[in-house]
Every structure is written in structure tokens, then in C-alpha cells.
Design a protein around this motif. Sequence first.
Motif, PDB file in Angstrom:
ATOM      1  N   UNK A   1       0.855  -1.186   0.000  1.00 49.83           N
ATOM      2  CA  UNK A   1       0.000   0.000   0.000  1.00 49.83           C
ATOM      3  C   UNK A   1       0.888   1.232   0.000  1.00 49.83           C
ATOM      4  N   UNK A   2       0.697   2.093  -0.977  1.00 52.68           N
ATOM      5  CA  UNK A   2       1.355   3.395  -1.014  1.00 52.68           C
ATOM      6  C   UNK A   2       0.339   4.435  -0.543  1.00 52.68           C
ATOM      7  N   UNK A   3       0.772   5.314   0.314  1.00 50.42           N
ATOM      8  CA  UNK A   3      -0.121   6.362   0.789  1.00 50.42           C
ATOM      9  C   UNK A   3      -1.039   5.923   1.911  1.00 50.42           C
ATOM     10  N   UNK A   4      -0.648   4.888   2.651  1.00 56.89           N
ATOM     11  CA  UNK A   4      -1.499   4.392   3.741  1.00 56.89           C
ATOM     12  C   UNK A   4      -1.758   5.479   4.783  1.00 56.89           C
ATOM     13  N   UNK A   5      -0.862   6.442   4.887  1.00 57.19           N
ATOM     14  CA  UNK A   5      -1.063   7.564   5.799  1.00 57.19           C
ATOM     15  C   UNK A   5      -2.237   8.455   5.394  1.00 57.19           C
ATOM     16  N   UNK A   6      -2.708   8.308   4.164  1.00 59.63           N
ATOM     17  CA  UNK A   6      -3.873   9.063   3.685  1.00 59.63           C
ATOM     18  C   UNK A   6      -5.178   8.344   3.977  1.00 59.63           C
ATOM     19  N   UNK A   7      -5.082   7.195   4.649  1.00 60.89           N
ATOM     20  CA  UNK A   7      -6.284   6.420   4.978  1.00 60.89           C
ATOM     21  C   UNK A   7      -6.676   6.642   6.428  1.00 60.89           C
ATOM     22  N   UNK A   8      -7.965   6.740   6.671  1.00 59.40           N
ATOM     23  CA  UNK A   8      -8.500   6.788   8.035  1.00 59.40           C
ATOM     24  C   UNK A   8      -9.164   5.465   8.324  1.00 59.40           C
TER      25      UNK A   8
END
Length: 144
Positions: free
Chosen positions: A53-60
Amino acid sequence: MADGEPLAGRCLCGAVRVTLDDPEFAVEICQCSICRRWGGAFHAGQRGGSVSIEGEGSASLYRSSDWAERAFCNTCGTSLWFRFLPTGARSFSAGLFEAAGRHAIEQEIFCDEAARWTALSGNHPRLTGAQTVAETRAAGFIFN
């Protein structure tokens, strides 16, 4: 898409990108009322072996029950995945993956909670909520 070929997908805005290195070539449909509220219809889940997963920090993350959490993109609101907490297994929204549109339905679960307008055709297993919970408990996972 050939066997062994990764399945790549993304949310609507592209902030979160998911790659399944060993994808299944079928989706599981969950017709429960929580999935309907979460995604507007049912959850079409795409699974695979190794996940990046790329950008997992953009997930809530949202804890939707004692045994599950759901993720969505912070920017565009796309439903990303369902995680079954007892195992950590994730089922990714099939709509993330363009190629998943060609996959067959593996099974439908919680059919007794389906909205009339989400009726799906085809000859695939259909389990009620009670049957789904019983199978999950038989596999050693207990939840309310």
C-alpha cells in the motif's frame, strides 16, 4: 490479466494505491446492512496474498464493530478495505482495481440483509447472516 500478475488499484484521487501480488480472481459480496451504509450498496471484496500500500497515511480507519474496521481515503472518501480484526485479513474494495471488473462472484454473504435493488444474478453460493456467522465461529473465530 494472467495468473501471477499483480493487481494494481487506487482510490478516486490516487492518494492511496494498492497492489495485490497474488490476487484471487473472484470477489466476495457482502450484503450486510453495515456494508450497504459504508459503500452505498454492498461490499465487493477483492483479496490477495502479498499486499503493498502506497499512501497508507492518507487512509482513516473506522472501527465499525467489535470484530472489524474499515478504511477510507482522507481526501476523496473512497472506501478502501475491510479488516477482520481476529485475523488481520483485509478485503479490498474491488472497485479500486480496474481489472477486478472481469472477476466472477465467489460467494455472497449476509444475503438476508440485501436491499432488493442489489439483487445479483448468477449461480454462486449465497449465505445468510446466520450461516456466515456459524461458518466463522466453526473456523474458531467468535464475535458478537
